[in-house]
Design a protein around this motif. Structure first.
Motif, PDB file in Angstrom:
ATOM      1  N   LYS A  48       0.829  -1.204   0.000  1.00 48.04           N
ATOM      2  CA  LYS A  48       0.000   0.000   0.000  1.00 48.04           C
ATOM      3  C   LYS A  48       0.863   1.254   0.000  1.00 48.04           C
ATOM      4  N   ALA A  49       1.913   1.230   0.811  1.00 47.53           N
ATOM      5  CA  ALA A  49       2.790   2.405   0.908  1.00 47.53           C
ATOM      6  C   ALA A  49       3.469   2.695  -0.418  1.00 47.53           C
ATOM      7  N   ILE A  50       3.896   1.654  -1.113  1.00 48.84           N
ATOM      8  CA  ILE A  50       4.553   1.848  -2.413  1.00 48.84           C
ATOM      9  C   ILE A  50       3.553   2.336  -3.448  1.00 48.84           C
ATOM     10  N   LEU A  51       2.394   1.686  -3.530  1.00 54.97           N
ATOM     11  CA  LEU A  51       1.388   2.060  -4.526  1.00 54.97           C
ATOM     12  C   LEU A  51       0.930   3.503  -4.352  1.00 54.97           C
ATOM     13  N   ALA A  52       0.878   3.959  -3.104  1.00 60.08           N
ATOM     14  CA  ALA A  52       0.427   5.328  -2.839  1.00 60.08           C
ATOM     15  C   ALA A  52       1.409   6.369  -3.358  1.00 60.08           C
ATOM     16  N   ARG A  53       2.670   5.986  -3.537  1.00 58.38           N
ATOM     17  CA  ARG A  53       3.684   6.958  -3.923  1.00 58.38           C
ATOM     18  C   ARG A  53       4.215   6.785  -5.339  1.00 58.38           C
ATOM     19  N   LEU A  54       3.777   5.752  -6.036  1.00 58.76           N
ATOM     20  CA  LEU A  54       4.279   5.540  -7.387  1.00 58.76           C
ATOM     21  C   LEU A  54       3.883   6.691  -8.306  1.00 58.76           C
ATOM     22  N   PRO A  55       4.777   7.102  -9.201  1.00 59.31           N
ATOM     23  CA  PRO A  55       4.420   8.144 -10.167  1.00 59.31           C
ATOM     24  C   PRO A  55       3.385   7.639 -11.151  1.00 59.31           C
ATOM     25  N   ASP A  56       2.572   8.545 -11.672  1.00 62.71           N
ATOM     26  CA  ASP A  56       1.604   8.168 -12.693  1.00 62.71           C
ATOM     27  C   ASP A  56       2.327   7.738 -13.962  1.00 62.71           C
ATOM     28  N   PRO A  57       1.763   6.762 -14.691  1.00 70.90           N
ATOM     29  CA  PRO A  57       2.388   6.344 -15.947  1.00 70.90           C
ATOM     30  C   PRO A  57       2.527   7.525 -16.900  1.00 70.90           C
ATOM     31  N   SER A  58       3.681   7.608 -17.545  1.00 73.79           N
ATOM     32  CA  SER A  58       3.936   8.747 -18.439  1.00 73.79           C
ATOM     33  C   SER A  58       3.941   8.350 -19.903  1.00 73.79           C
ATOM     34  N   GLY A  59       3.667   7.098 -20.184  1.00 73.20           N
ATOM     35  CA  GLY A  59       3.692   6.631 -21.561  1.00 73.20           C
ATOM     36  C   GLY A  59       4.879   5.745 -21.843  1.00 73.20           C
ATOM     37  N   GLY A  60       6.000   6.005 -21.159  1.00 70.18           N
ATOM     38  CA  GLY A  60       7.161   5.148 -21.290  1.00 70.18           C
ATOM     39  C   GLY A  60       7.102   4.015 -20.289  1.00 70.18           C
ATOM     40  N   ARG A  61       8.141   3.207 -20.270  1.00 67.04           N
ATOM     41  CA  ARG A  61       8.183   2.099 -19.320  1.00 67.04           C
ATOM     42  C   ARG A  61       8.718   2.586 -17.977  1.00 67.04           C
ATOM     43  N   CYS A  62       8.062   2.171 -16.901  1.00 64.68           N
ATOM     44  CA  CYS A  62       8.437   2.545 -15.536  1.00 64.68           C
ATOM     45  C   CYS A  62       9.169   1.378 -14.887  1.00 64.68           C
ATOM     46  N   LEU A  63      10.370   1.640 -14.417  1.00 64.60           N
ATOM     47  CA  LEU A  63      11.156   0.618 -13.724  1.00 64.60           C
ATOM     48  C   LEU A  63      11.161   0.896 -12.227  1.00 64.60           C
ATOM     49  N   ILE A  64      10.695  -0.077 -11.456  1.00 68.02           N
ATOM     50  CA  ILE A  64      10.621   0.026 -10.001  1.00 68.02           C
ATOM     51  C   ILE A  64      11.645  -0.929  -9.398  1.00 68.02           C
ATOM     52  N   ALA A  65      12.553  -0.403  -8.591  1.00 69.67           N
ATOM     53  CA  ALA A  65      13.581  -1.225  -7.963  1.00 69.67           C
ATOM     54  C   ALA A  65      13.212  -1.530  -6.523  1.00 69.67           C
ATOM     55  N   LEU A  66      13.280  -2.808  -6.156  1.00 63.63           N
ATOM     56  CA  LEU A  66      13.138  -3.241  -4.761  1.00 63.63           C
ATOM     57  C   LEU A  66      14.491  -3.791  -4.335  1.00 63.63           C
ATOM     58  N   ALA A  67      15.196  -3.046  -3.498  1.00 67.54           N
ATOM     59  CA  ALA A  67      16.554  -3.408  -3.094  1.00 67.54           C
ATOM     60  C   ALA A  67      16.614  -3.650  -1.591  1.00 67.54           C
ATOM     61  N   GLY A  68      17.627  -4.389  -1.192  1.00 67.75           N
ATOM     62  CA  GLY A  68      17.833  -4.637   0.231  1.00 67.75           C
ATOM     63  C   GLY A  68      18.717  -5.839   0.431  1.00 67.75           C
ATOM     64  N   PRO A  69      19.160  -6.067   1.643  1.00 63.92           N
ATOM     65  CA  PRO A  69      20.053  -7.197   1.926  1.00 63.92           C
ATOM     66  C   PRO A  69      19.332  -8.530   1.825  1.00 63.92           C
ATOM     67  N   GLY A  97      17.355 -11.671   2.770  1.00 60.77           N
ATOM     68  CA  GLY A  97      16.413 -11.901   3.857  1.00 60.77           C
ATOM     69  C   GLY A  97      15.550 -10.714   4.218  1.00 60.77           C
ATOM     70  N   SER A  98      15.648  -9.622   3.466  1.00 64.68           N
ATOM     71  CA  SER A  98      14.870  -8.426   3.804  1.00 64.68           C
ATOM     72  C   SER A  98      13.425  -8.478   3.315  1.00 64.68           C
ATOM     73  N   GLY A  99      13.087  -9.475   2.506  1.00 67.36           N
ATOM     74  CA  GLY A  99      11.705  -9.633   2.073  1.00 67.36           C
ATOM     75  C   GLY A  99      11.412  -9.108   0.681  1.00 67.36           C
ATOM     76  N   LYS A 100      12.428  -8.984  -0.143  1.00 66.84           N
ATOM     77  CA  LYS A 100      12.237  -8.442  -1.497  1.00 66.84           C
ATOM     78  C   LYS A 100      11.310  -9.319  -2.320  1.00 66.84           C
ATOM     79  N   SER A 101      11.598 -10.618  -2.352  1.00 65.50           N
ATOM     80  CA  SER A 101      10.787 -11.527  -3.164  1.00 65.50           C
ATOM     81  C   SER A 101       9.352 -11.596  -2.653  1.00 65.50           C
ATOM     82  N   SER A 102       9.195 -11.588  -1.332  1.00 67.44           N
ATOM     83  CA  SER A 102       7.850 -11.660  -0.745  1.00 67.44           C
ATOM     84  C   SER A 102       7.019 -10.431  -1.073  1.00 67.44           C
ATOM     85  N   LEU A 103       7.680  -9.304  -1.260  1.00 63.93           N
ATOM     86  CA  LEU A 103       6.972  -8.071  -1.605  1.00 63.93           C
ATOM     87  C   LEU A 103       6.762  -7.931  -3.099  1.00 63.93           C
TER      88      LEU A 103
END
Length: 202
Positions: free
Chosen positions: A6-27, A29-35
């Motif tokens: 919910k927190a991520i979706l609330a802050r994502l930029p509106d689509p601009s027509g091009g492709r949007c790349l969203i990075a989920l980074a962390g060490p 075991g931080s839960g990247k795949s689960s998110l």
């Protein structure tokens, strides 16, 4: 839907027509795949079809790592095909159709040609340890992200999750702790020490 999604979706930029790349980074075991997977699902449900690209598909094969003396450090930055990963992300940024590899954790191998991202997919979620890593060549990724999230998890919680992960893969308590301490948490320390800024931190 989780609070993190919910927190991520609330802050994502509106689509601009091009492709949007969203990075989920962390060490590890931080839960990247689960998110990542639920986030892709929620984006698609909201009329923004998305695809998931895991960085782990660019693990070097165990035979190459063994020949280089790096097999015990699998998961460290130098155990990935960084140049190949950067080339793929650049192609995604340009809106191209891309066929990407994924990682089979049960077999501990990368699988080529496993993820299809057609030109029509305008949102791509990329997850991995080194997406916001301030070392060459990884730092070249930062300008390519339209939105980036760093998952910041306390070390004790990382340790608990990582030990549990290795026990699930058949290691006993001692071996699981040694694997978590000797490799995964060492990588976590390295990631935190060279962390680039992110759009948001969770």
């Amino acid at each position: 839907m989780s609070d993190r999604s919910k927190a991520i979706l609330a802050r994502l930029p509106d689509p601009s027509g091009g492709r949007c790349l969203i990075a989920l980074a962390g060490p590890p075991g931080s839960g990247k795949s689960s998110l990542a997977a639920p986030l892709v699902e929620q984006l698609t449900r909201r009329g923004r079809p998305a695809a998931l690209v895991p960085m782990d598909g660019f693990h070097l094969d165990n035979r190459i790592l063994a020949a280089r003396g790096l097999l015990p450090r699998k998961g460290a930055p130098e155990t990935f095909d960084a140049a190949g990963f950067l080339a793929l992300i650049a192609r995604l940024k340009h809106g191209e159709e891309v066929i990407a590899p994924c990682f089979d954790r049960d077999r501990d191998i990368a699988v080529a040609g496993a993820v299809e991202i057609p030109c029509s997919t305008k949102t791509v979620v990329v997850e991995g340890n080194y997406l916001l890593f301030d070392e060459a060549p990884w730092r070249s990724l930062a300008p390519l992200w339209d939105f980036s999230v760093f998952l910041d998890v306390a070390e004790e919680e990382l340790r608990r999750r990582l030990v549990s992960r290795w026990k699930d893969h058949g290691l006993d308590d001692r071996a699981a702790l040694e694997r978590a301490e000797g490799n995964d948490l060492a990588n976590a320390h390295r990631i935190r020490a060279a962390r680039l800024p992110s759009t948001m931190t969770i």
